[in-house]
Write an enzyme that holds these catalytic residues in place. Structure first.
Site, short mmCIF file in Angstrom:
data_model
loop_
_atom_site.label_atom_id
_atom_site.label_comp_id
_atom_site.label_asym_id
_atom_site.label_seq_id
_atom_site.Cartn_x
_atom_site.Cartn_y
_atom_site.Cartn_z
N CYS A 104 0.93 -2.37 5.82
CA CYS A 104 0.13 -0.99 6.34
C CYS A 104 -0.69 -0.66 5.18
O CYS A 104 -0.34 -0.27 4.08
CB CYS A 104 1.18 0.17 6.44
SG CYS A 104 0.79 1.04 7.84
N GLU A 133 -7.39 -0.01 9.26
CA GLU A 133 -6.33 -0.63 10.16
C GLU A 133 -5.42 0.47 10.51
O GLU A 133 -5.17 1.64 9.77
CB GLU A 133 -5.60 -1.70 9.71
CG GLU A 133 -5.05 -1.38 8.35
CD GLU A 133 -4.09 -2.63 7.73
OE1 GLU A 133 -2.96 -2.39 7.40
OE2 GLU A 133 -4.79 -3.62 7.87
N CYS A 178 -10.26 3.37 -1.41
CA CYS A 178 -9.68 4.42 -1.77
C CYS A 178 -10.15 4.47 -3.50
O CYS A 178 -10.32 3.33 -4.14
CB CYS A 178 -8.01 4.19 -1.89
SG CYS A 178 -6.97 5.70 -2.67
N ASN A 233 3.73 -6.58 -1.77
CA ASN A 233 2.92 -7.43 -1.16
C ASN A 233 1.86 -8.15 -1.83
O ASN A 233 0.85 -7.56 -2.13
CB ASN A 233 2.33 -6.89 0.27
CG ASN A 233 3.50 -6.50 1.13
OD1 ASN A 233 4.41 -7.26 1.57
ND2 ASN A 233 3.58 -5.25 1.47
N CYS A 243 -4.87 2.02 -7.33
CA CYS A 243 -3.59 1.60 -7.90
C CYS A 243 -3.47 -0.01 -8.32
O CYS A 243 -4.07 -0.60 -7.52
CB CYS A 243 -2.61 2.12 -7.02
SG CYS A 243 -2.20 3.84 -6.80
N CYS A 267 -2.41 -2.23 -5.36
CA CYS A 267 -3.09 -2.22 -3.94
C CYS A 267 -4.25 -2.62 -3.69
O CYS A 267 -5.19 -2.10 -4.43
CB CYS A 267 -3.03 -0.60 -3.83
SG CYS A 267 -3.70 -0.03 -2.08
N GLY A 313 -6.43 4.55 2.04
CA GLY A 313 -6.98 5.78 1.61
C GLY A 313 -5.74 6.82 1.17
O GLY A 313 -4.37 6.60 1.55
N1 SAH Z 1 -2.61 6.63 -0.62
C1 SAH Z 1 -1.53 6.94 -0.09
C2 SAH Z 1 -1.07 6.43 1.22
C3 SAH Z 1 -1.53 4.96 1.47
S1 SAH Z 1 -0.76 3.64 0.68
C4 SAH Z 1 -0.28 6.61 -1.06
O1 SAH Z 1 -0.63 5.96 -2.03
O2 SAH Z 1 0.91 7.06 -0.89
C5 SAH Z 1 0.98 3.46 1.31
C6 SAH Z 1 1.84 2.72 0.60
O3 SAH Z 1 1.93 1.62 0.61
C7 SAH Z 1 2.17 3.57 -0.76
O4 SAH Z 1 3.50 3.91 -1.26
C8 SAH Z 1 1.76 2.42 -1.67
O5 SAH Z 1 2.03 2.47 -2.94
C9 SAH Z 1 2.11 1.14 -0.84
N2 SAH Z 1 1.32 0.01 -1.33
C10 SAH Z 1 0.16 -0.18 -1.55
N3 SAH Z 1 0.16 -1.37 -2.07
C11 SAH Z 1 1.03 -2.04 -1.95
C12 SAH Z 1 1.45 -3.35 -1.88
N4 SAH Z 1 0.52 -4.43 -2.29
N5 SAH Z 1 2.67 -3.86 -1.67
C13 SAH Z 1 3.53 -2.85 -1.17
N6 SAH Z 1 3.28 -1.55 -1.02
C14 SAH Z 1 2.03 -1.40 -1.23
FE1 SF4 Z 2 -3.08 3.86 -4.41
FE2 SF4 Z 2 -2.62 4.42 -1.92
FE3 SF4 Z 2 -5.03 4.39 -2.75
FE4 SF4 Z 2 -3.75 2.29 -2.41
S1 SF4 Z 2 -4.28 3.61 -1.01
S2 SF4 Z 2 -4.97 2.83 -4.29
S3 SF4 Z 2 -1.57 3.01 -2.99
S4 SF4 Z 2 -3.57 6.00 -3.40
#
Ligand code: SAH
Ligand code: SF4
Length: 379
Positions: free
Chosen positions: A348, A95, A115, A305, A119, A122, A174
């Site tokens: 996002c 997206e 990804c 979220n 995490c 996520c 990603g």
């Molecule tokens: N992989 C990179 C960029 C993409 S994620 C990173 O992790 O920084 C972009 C942001 O969205 C990150 O800060 C991530 O921690 C946050 N994010 C991921 N899942 C989320 C969720 N369920 N609720 C709120 N923020 C989230």
């Molecule tokens: Fe973690 Fe960012 Fe990958 Fe989600 S997109 S698993 S927040 S590194």
């Protein structure tokens, strides 16, 4: 339809396009002209590139193309937030989100389908890693959005003349620093005056902390940096961001300090996802203050979220307020990312993934957008 022999010119940054044109016997200035046609005028038809010699136009027509990933869905919410679901082949979609604000327009771009970092909070991570996007698929999101937004504006009765996309954040699906080779040329194009001409301060890479690649980015193309911290100590971060076992906090903080020596901004943005009862106590906040003492930084607190399989909950608004206050009392500039509505996995980078059922996903995307709005606060 892409022919295996056909070269997609969206895959090239300036240097790549000069090399490609050189291979066709053309001078570098031709590459510059071509690049402007592609990225500043959104051209896809070589015949329309009237200042290129006819011979070059016909050469290009038989061996090259300008092909952005196909759009699966395109939804605009009432406040102007616009979300595209973009097809990246093999039933994968990612997206791209455009967030208009008073003084800026931010595009949130994806770098991978899925990804590998996984995490805990996520949903992109939960889907596993599908594949790296190509440079064409990454810059193609900006290309597609730029010209779609221009088109929409042209249809308005009194279109504003200013730029629509002023900022780009790599905060979609990603981990950008685990797809470095494709991300770097895309970043170069974002900054290139013959392409999008954005300033380094307005292009933000967000990373979960891939330490060696932070150093490479600093050496190759220092843009604004956001680091997804989410925890104030190693035990907690090992659990939330498994990459921490490889690059623990003291290494991450040292990498941030090194990055700041070359960064276009004099602070790192730390993103911190607020998880109820997990990482949101005052003690955690105080631990964060100590952890980041030697790193000039700002904090962006992101209310979690939720999504069903996570087993996690969003911190209560009051808790977030208190947590922010502890940081601010210690002199740290702290913002809370706003979300409206309480819908799931529409932030996002939280929606797409392995798209087995596009119709259902497109519907989910529409539902999500109509009920909540994502607001990204780039640094
Ligand atoms: N992989 C990179 C960029 C993409 S994620 C990173 O992790 O920084 C972009 C942001 O969205 C990150 O800060 C991530 O921690 C946050 N994010 C991921 N899942 C989320 C969720 N369920 N609720 C709120 N923020 C989230
Ligand atoms: Fe973690 Fe960012 Fe990958 Fe989600 S997109 S698993 S927040 S590194």
């Amino acid at each position: 339809m892409t022919n295996a022999e056909t070269v997609n010119l969206l895959d090239f940054d300036a240097e790549g396009l000069v090399a490609y044109c050189g291979g066709l016997g053309e001078k570098p200035f031709r590459a510059k002209q071509l690049q402007r046609w592609i990225h500043q005028r959104g051209a896809t038809d070589f015949e329309a590139m009237t200042d290129l010699a006819k011979s070059l136009r016909s050469k290009l027509a038989t061996r090259a193309e300008i092909s952005a990933p196909a759009i699966v869905s395109d939804n605009i919410s009432t406040d102007g937030t616009r979300k595209w679901l973009v097809d990246v082949g093999n039933s994968n979609a990612v997206e791209t989100v455009y967030i208009p604000e008073e003084t800026r327009g931010t595009l949130c771009i994806s770098s991978q389908a899925g990804c590998a970092v996984n995490c805990r909070f996520c949903s992109t991570g939960k889907q596993g890693f599908n594949r790296n996007l190509s440079t064409a698929e990454i810059i193609g999101q900006l290309w597609m959005a730029e010209f779609a937004l221009r088109q929409t504006r042209a249809e308005l009765p009194a279109p504003a003349s200013e730029r629509v996309i002023t900022n780009v954040v790599m905060m979609g699906m990603g981990e950008p620093l685990l797809n470095y080779d494709a991300v770097l040329p895309a970043l170069r194009l974002m900054l290139d005056d013959n392409a999008y001409g954005l300033s380094r301060r307005r292009v933000t890479v967000s990373t979960s902390g891939v330490v060696p690649m932070m150093d490479r980015l600093g050496a190759d193309l220092p843009v604004a940096l956001a680091v997804s911290l989410h925890a104030s100590n190693d035990a907690l971060r090992d659990n939330l961001v498994p990459l921490n076992k490889k690059y623990p906090l003291h290494e991450l903080m040292a990498a941030c300090q090194r990055y700041l020596r070359v960064a276009p901004r004099d602070f790192i943005t730390f993103e911190y996802c607020m998880l109820d009862g997990v990482n949101d106590s005052d003690a955690h906040a105080r631990e964060l203050v100590a952890l980041t003492r030697d790193v000039p930084c700002k904090f962006n607190l992101i209310p979690f979220n939720p999504f069903p399989e996570s087993g996690l909950l969003r911190s209560k608004p009051d808790r977030i307020k208190h947590f922010a206050q502890v940081l601010m009392d210690a002199g740290l500039i702290t913002t809370v990312r706003k979300t409206r509505g309480d819908d799931i996995d529409a932030a996002c980078g939280q929606l797409a993934g392995a798209v087995q059922d596009r119709t259902r996903l497109a519907q989910r995307s529409r539902d999500a957008l109509s009920s909540r709005v994502i607001e990204v606060h780039p640094v």
